[in-house]
Motif scaffolding. Structure first.
Motif, short mmCIF file in Angstrom:
data_model
loop_
_atom_site.label_atom_id
_atom_site.label_comp_id
_atom_site.label_asym_id
_atom_site.label_seq_id
_atom_site.Cartn_x
_atom_site.Cartn_y
_atom_site.Cartn_z
N ALA A 134 -2.32 -8.57 32.89
CA ALA A 134 -1.67 -9.81 32.41
C ALA A 134 -2.56 -10.52 31.40
O ALA A 134 -2.09 -11.01 30.37
CB ALA A 134 -1.37 -10.72 33.60
N LEU A 135 -3.87 -10.56 31.68
CA LEU A 135 -4.80 -11.20 30.75
C LEU A 135 -4.85 -10.43 29.43
O LEU A 135 -4.84 -11.03 28.34
CB LEU A 135 -6.20 -11.27 31.37
CG LEU A 135 -6.40 -12.33 32.44
CD1 LEU A 135 -7.66 -12.04 33.26
CD2 LEU A 135 -6.47 -13.72 31.81
N ALA A 136 -4.91 -9.11 29.52
CA ALA A 136 -4.99 -8.29 28.31
C ALA A 136 -3.74 -8.48 27.45
O ALA A 136 -3.82 -8.54 26.22
CB ALA A 136 -5.15 -6.82 28.68
N ALA A 137 -2.58 -8.59 28.09
CA ALA A 137 -1.34 -8.79 27.34
C ALA A 137 -1.37 -10.13 26.61
O ALA A 137 -0.97 -10.24 25.45
CB ALA A 137 -0.15 -8.74 28.29
N LYS A 138 -1.89 -11.15 27.30
CA LYS A 138 -2.00 -12.46 26.70
C LYS A 138 -2.96 -12.46 25.52
O LYS A 138 -2.69 -13.04 24.46
CB LYS A 138 -2.52 -13.45 27.78
CG LYS A 138 -1.79 -14.74 27.84
CD LYS A 138 -2.23 -15.56 29.04
CE LYS A 138 -1.85 -17.00 28.79
NZ LYS A 138 -2.18 -17.87 29.89
N ILE A 139 -4.10 -11.80 25.71
CA ILE A 139 -5.10 -11.75 24.64
C ILE A 139 -4.58 -10.94 23.46
O ILE A 139 -4.71 -11.34 22.30
CB ILE A 139 -6.44 -11.16 25.17
CG1 ILE A 139 -7.03 -12.06 26.27
CG2 ILE A 139 -7.44 -10.99 24.03
CD1 ILE A 139 -8.14 -11.43 27.08
#
Ligand code: 5GP
Length: 143
Positions: A134-139
């Motif tokens: 989820a964090l990687a998608a946001k970044i």
């Protein structure tokens, strides 16, 4: 392992570059790969590595590769900052075990810092894979 020695093709980041073990990727091209740290010291802790160089540390790296890594590290730090809105961001890298290096394939850390939140331990607990995704998608969306 210290500053002297030779590159070990079986190190964990070499395996990630070869796709032999999974990683949560943020961006990559022919030269570099940015991915989530599996044992993050803060929410959004990410790493940048070269996909071509066998430099173990900054002392060994080819200047051209270092330039590619520096540009990729800035790109990652900007995206992490835009996506997660930290109050600060640490960019760092370690050379040799006494300096804190544990993986001997040159890498840069991008570690967002949040006001009032202590930095997690270096080499602390493993993150939840879905949280990292989820964090990687946001970044990635902020690139
Ligand atoms: P160093 O201590 O060498 O500067 O940093 C190595 C980093 O790699 C640490 O922050 C550690 O959490 C991270 N790390 C170690 N093993 C893995 C792994 O298998 N996958 C990922 N994504 N990160 C790892």
């Amino acid at each position: 392992m210290s500053l002297t020695g030779s590159y070990d093709d079986a190190n964990i980041f070499a395996k990630i570059v070869r796709g032999e073990i999974p990683s949560v990727k943020i961006f990559e091209d022919d030269a570099v790969l940015a991915f989530m740290d599996a044992f993050p010291q803060s929410r959004g802790h990410a790493l940048v590595i070269s996909k071509t160089s066998k430099a173990r540390n900054i002392l060994e790296v080819e200047p051209q590769v270092l330039a590619e890594l520096a540009a990729a590290t800035q790109k990652l730090a900007r995206a992490v900052t835009a996506a997660l809105k930290p109050d600060g961001v640490v960019v760092t890298q370690f050379n040799g075990a006494p300096a804190g290096q544990t993986v001997f394939h040159l890498h840069f850390h991008v570690i967002p810092r949040y006001e009032g939140e202590a930095l997690g331990r270096h080499g602390g607990g493993m993150a939840d894979i879905d949280d990292l995704k989820a964090l990687a998608a946001k970044i990635s969306a902020a690139l």
